[in-house]
Write a protein that holds these residues in place. Structure first.
Motif, PDB file in Angstrom:
ATOM      1  N   THR A  69      -9.961   2.525  12.505  1.00  0.00           N
ATOM      2  CA  THR A  69      -8.976   3.272  13.289  1.00  0.00           C
ATOM      3  C   THR A  69      -9.267   4.765  13.173  1.00  0.00           C
ATOM      4  O   THR A  69      -9.444   5.295  12.072  1.00  0.00           O
ATOM      5  CB  THR A  69      -7.550   3.002  12.784  1.00  0.00           C
ATOM      6  OG1 THR A  69      -7.294   1.602  12.827  1.00  0.00           O
ATOM      7  CG2 THR A  69      -6.531   3.721  13.648  1.00  0.00           C
ATOM      8  N   GLU A 105     -10.674   1.513  16.957  1.00  0.00           N
ATOM      9  CA  GLU A 105      -9.521   1.738  17.818  1.00  0.00           C
ATOM     10  C   GLU A 105      -9.131   3.215  17.729  1.00  0.00           C
ATOM     11  O   GLU A 105      -9.203   3.819  16.660  1.00  0.00           O
ATOM     12  CB  GLU A 105      -8.350   0.868  17.385  1.00  0.00           C
ATOM     13  CG  GLU A 105      -7.109   1.040  18.246  1.00  0.00           C
ATOM     14  CD  GLU A 105      -5.925   0.237  17.733  1.00  0.00           C
ATOM     15  OE1 GLU A 105      -5.203  -0.348  18.549  1.00  0.00           O
ATOM     16  OE2 GLU A 105      -5.727   0.204  16.496  1.00  0.00           O
ATOM     17  N   VAL A 151      -6.238   6.018  18.128  1.00  0.00           N
ATOM     18  CA  VAL A 151      -4.806   6.297  18.218  1.00  0.00           C
ATOM     19  C   VAL A 151      -4.657   7.765  18.590  1.00  0.00           C
ATOM     20  O   VAL A 151      -5.033   8.654  17.816  1.00  0.00           O
ATOM     21  CB  VAL A 151      -4.078   6.011  16.898  1.00  0.00           C
ATOM     22  CG1 VAL A 151      -2.596   6.340  17.023  1.00  0.00           C
ATOM     23  CG2 VAL A 151      -4.272   4.559  16.486  1.00  0.00           C
ATOM     24  N   LYS A 198     -10.296   0.603  22.617  1.00  0.00           N
ATOM     25  CA  LYS A 198      -8.861   0.324  22.647  1.00  0.00           C
ATOM     26  C   LYS A 198      -8.109   1.579  22.230  1.00  0.00           C
ATOM     27  O   LYS A 198      -8.399   2.175  21.196  1.00  0.00           O
ATOM     28  CB  LYS A 198      -8.507  -0.831  21.705  1.00  0.00           C
ATOM     29  CG  LYS A 198      -9.108  -2.163  22.124  1.00  0.00           C
ATOM     30  CD  LYS A 198      -8.667  -3.272  21.178  1.00  0.00           C
ATOM     31  CE  LYS A 198      -9.238  -4.616  21.613  1.00  0.00           C
ATOM     32  NZ  LYS A 198      -8.826  -5.719  20.699  1.00  0.00           N
ATOM     33  N   TYR A 199      -7.149   1.970  23.070  1.00  0.00           N
ATOM     34  CA  TYR A 199      -6.361   3.171  22.802  1.00  0.00           C
ATOM     35  C   TYR A 199      -4.914   2.790  22.500  1.00  0.00           C
ATOM     36  O   TYR A 199      -4.380   1.830  23.056  1.00  0.00           O
ATOM     37  CB  TYR A 199      -6.367   4.114  24.008  1.00  0.00           C
ATOM     38  CG  TYR A 199      -7.724   4.665  24.381  1.00  0.00           C
ATOM     39  CD1 TYR A 199      -8.233   5.795  23.762  1.00  0.00           C
ATOM     40  CD2 TYR A 199      -8.499   4.053  25.370  1.00  0.00           C
ATOM     41  CE1 TYR A 199      -9.473   6.306  24.115  1.00  0.00           C
ATOM     42  CE2 TYR A 199      -9.733   4.562  25.731  1.00  0.00           C
ATOM     43  CZ  TYR A 199     -10.213   5.685  25.093  1.00  0.00           C
ATOM     44  OH  TYR A 199     -11.442   6.185  25.435  1.00  0.00           O
ATOM     45  N   ARG A 200      -4.317   3.573  21.621  1.00  0.00           N
ATOM     46  CA  ARG A 200      -2.872   3.533  21.413  1.00  0.00           C
ATOM     47  C   ARG A 200      -2.337   4.945  21.558  1.00  0.00           C
ATOM     48  O   ARG A 200      -3.012   5.907  21.187  1.00  0.00           O
ATOM     49  CB  ARG A 200      -2.520   2.979  20.030  1.00  0.00           C
ATOM     50  CG  ARG A 200      -2.475   1.464  19.982  1.00  0.00           C
ATOM     51  CD  ARG A 200      -1.762   0.972  18.736  1.00  0.00           C
ATOM     52  NE  ARG A 200      -2.562   1.095  17.538  1.00  0.00           N
ATOM     53  CZ  ARG A 200      -2.070   1.355  16.330  1.00  0.00           C
ATOM     54  NH1 ARG A 200      -0.767   1.565  16.182  1.00  0.00           N
ATOM     55  NH2 ARG A 200      -2.866   1.428  15.283  1.00  0.00           N
ATOM     56  N   TYR A 201      -1.129   5.063  22.074  1.00  0.00           N
ATOM     57  CA  TYR A 201      -0.581   6.372  22.377  1.00  0.00           C
ATOM     58  C   TYR A 201       0.680   6.613  21.557  1.00  0.00           C
ATOM     59  O   TYR A 201       1.557   5.749  21.460  1.00  0.00           O
ATOM     60  CB  TYR A 201      -0.250   6.481  23.873  1.00  0.00           C
ATOM     61  CG  TYR A 201      -1.454   6.296  24.769  1.00  0.00           C
ATOM     62  CD1 TYR A 201      -2.223   7.364  25.180  1.00  0.00           C
ATOM     63  CD2 TYR A 201      -1.830   5.010  25.193  1.00  0.00           C
ATOM     64  CE1 TYR A 201      -3.333   7.190  25.993  1.00  0.00           C
ATOM     65  CE2 TYR A 201      -2.936   4.823  26.005  1.00  0.00           C
ATOM     66  CZ  TYR A 201      -3.679   5.921  26.398  1.00  0.00           C
ATOM     67  OH  TYR A 201      -4.783   5.737  27.198  1.00  0.00           O
ATOM     68  N   ARG A 202       0.746   7.808  20.972  1.00  0.00           N
ATOM     69  CA  ARG A 202       1.926   8.231  20.229  1.00  0.00           C
ATOM     70  C   ARG A 202       2.281   9.640  20.679  1.00  0.00           C
ATOM     71  O   ARG A 202       1.529  10.597  20.425  1.00  0.00           O
ATOM     72  CB  ARG A 202       1.650   8.215  18.728  1.00  0.00           C
ATOM     73  CG  ARG A 202       1.399   6.836  18.158  1.00  0.00           C
ATOM     74  CD  ARG A 202       2.687   6.048  18.044  1.00  0.00           C
ATOM     75  NE  ARG A 202       3.590   6.652  17.070  1.00  0.00           N
ATOM     76  CZ  ARG A 202       4.893   6.400  17.025  1.00  0.00           C
ATOM     77  NH1 ARG A 202       5.450   5.595  17.922  1.00  0.00           N
ATOM     78  NH2 ARG A 202       5.644   6.964  16.098  1.00  0.00           N
ATOM     79  N   CYS A 226      -0.827   3.866  10.902  1.00  0.00           N
ATOM     80  CA  CYS A 226      -1.966   3.232  11.590  1.00  0.00           C
ATOM     81  C   CYS A 226      -3.129   2.970  10.641  1.00  0.00           C
ATOM     82  O   CYS A 226      -4.182   2.487  11.080  1.00  0.00           O
ATOM     83  CB  CYS A 226      -2.417   4.079  12.774  1.00  0.00           C
ATOM     84  SG  CYS A 226      -3.217   5.636  12.336  1.00  0.00           S
TER      85      CYS A 226
END
Length: 305
Positions: free
Chosen positions: A3, A31, A33, A78-82, A99
């Motif tokens: 990550t 990944e 973030v 793969k993206y995650r958004y915060r 994370c």
């Protein structure tokens, strides 16, 4: 899966940071973030405002993903958004822990809480708040590194730092130069310094590691010149204090565009432990108990009226 935590602001340099992270995420793979902190004074704290900022971030990601990478590589990330209201330094510790970030990547000129400071100041502050390595990327588009320079005081370097660096070997493969500078007054310690360099090389997992023991009374200028001479593409440092880290990004170096400010810098946080006169943990515990006895008053020795 690995990550990468990436704090982003909305400056033009943020695109260069994200472009570098995209290449890194494909190579590792990892990944991503994306963390965007919006000062509460700029926008309200309503869900609609934060959703609008997240959509703006998603648009940037999708544009760079397919402009920069092949379609196949772009789909693999793969993206995650915060998107949070507040300042980065208020949220980054909790976000990195949540994370389980293996690496934090941020820009050299990152703006936190609407404040623009000298390059590297915000990065130095964030490094103090997270336990994972921090990669500071200067503005500009660049390829991933294949030649690394690791400069540190290996004689006093904590052993827990080296496995943390070895965990990034697949992210930054290539040739590694271990560099130890010492002042002329420390010539009598060359043997101990050589042994420390040798121990460090055996604990790192890179295939090609070359140790260098060099005499110089200005180590920061010397490491910048060494990186320029070897055309290094990544500098790894393990500063022992925040003041020492700030020296790497001092305005005199950023203004004169010193070589080490023009390449990414990977900062390894070292756990600072106070010096102890004890020879082992059991003796240290005994000394601590004795110190407590001295601090606590001896009421039995007092002559009460």
């Amino acid at each position: 899966m690995k990550t990468i935590l990436v704090p982003l602001d909305h400056t033009a340099a943020a695109e260069h940071t994200l472009a570098y992270v995209n290449k890194l995420a494909v190579r590792w793979p990892a990944e991503v973030v994306l963390l965007c902190c919006i000062p509460a004074t700029d926008i309200g704290q309503s869900a609609a405002d934060l959703a609008a900022e997240e959509q703006r971030l998603r648009s940037l990601v999708e544009r760079l993903r397919y402009q920069q990478l092949t379609r196949q590589d772009g789909r693999r990330i793969k993206y995650r958004y915060r998107v949070l209201s507040g300042c980065l330094h208020d949220h980054v510790r909790a976000e990195a822990s949540a994370c389980a970030a293996d690496l934090l990547v941020m820009g050299l000129e990152h703006i936190d809480c609407g404040r623009q400071e000298a390059p590297g100041n915000h990065a130095a502050a964030i490094t103090e708040l997270v336990s994972c390595p921090v990669l500071v990327v200067p503005p500009g588009r660049r390829a991933l590194p294949s030649r690394l320079v690791f400069s540190a005081d290996f004689a006093s370097l904590h052993l827990n730092v080296l496995p943390r660096l070895s965990a990034l070997e697949s992210a930054f493969p290539g040739d590694v130069d271990l560099v130890q500078f010492y002042p002329p007054a420390a010539r009598g310690q060359r043997r101990q310094l050589k042994q420390a360099l040798s121990r460090a090389s055996t604990q790192l997992t890179w295939t090609t590691i070359t140790p260098h023991l060099l005499e110089d009374d200005a180590p920061l200028e010397a490491v910048s010149e060494f990186c320029a001479r070897t055309q290094a593409q990544l500098l790894v440092i393990a500063p022992t204090s925040s003041a020492q880290l700030l020296q790497y990004f001092d305005s005199c170096y950023t203004t004169t565009r010193a070589y080490h400010t023009q390449i990414p810098v990977l900062v390894l946080r070292t756990a600072e432990r106070p010096p102890s006169a004890a020879c082992c943990d059991r003796c240290a515990e005994r000394l601590e108990q004795e110190q407590r006895k001295v601090v606590l008053p001896n009421y039995h020795a007092v002559h009460w009226a």
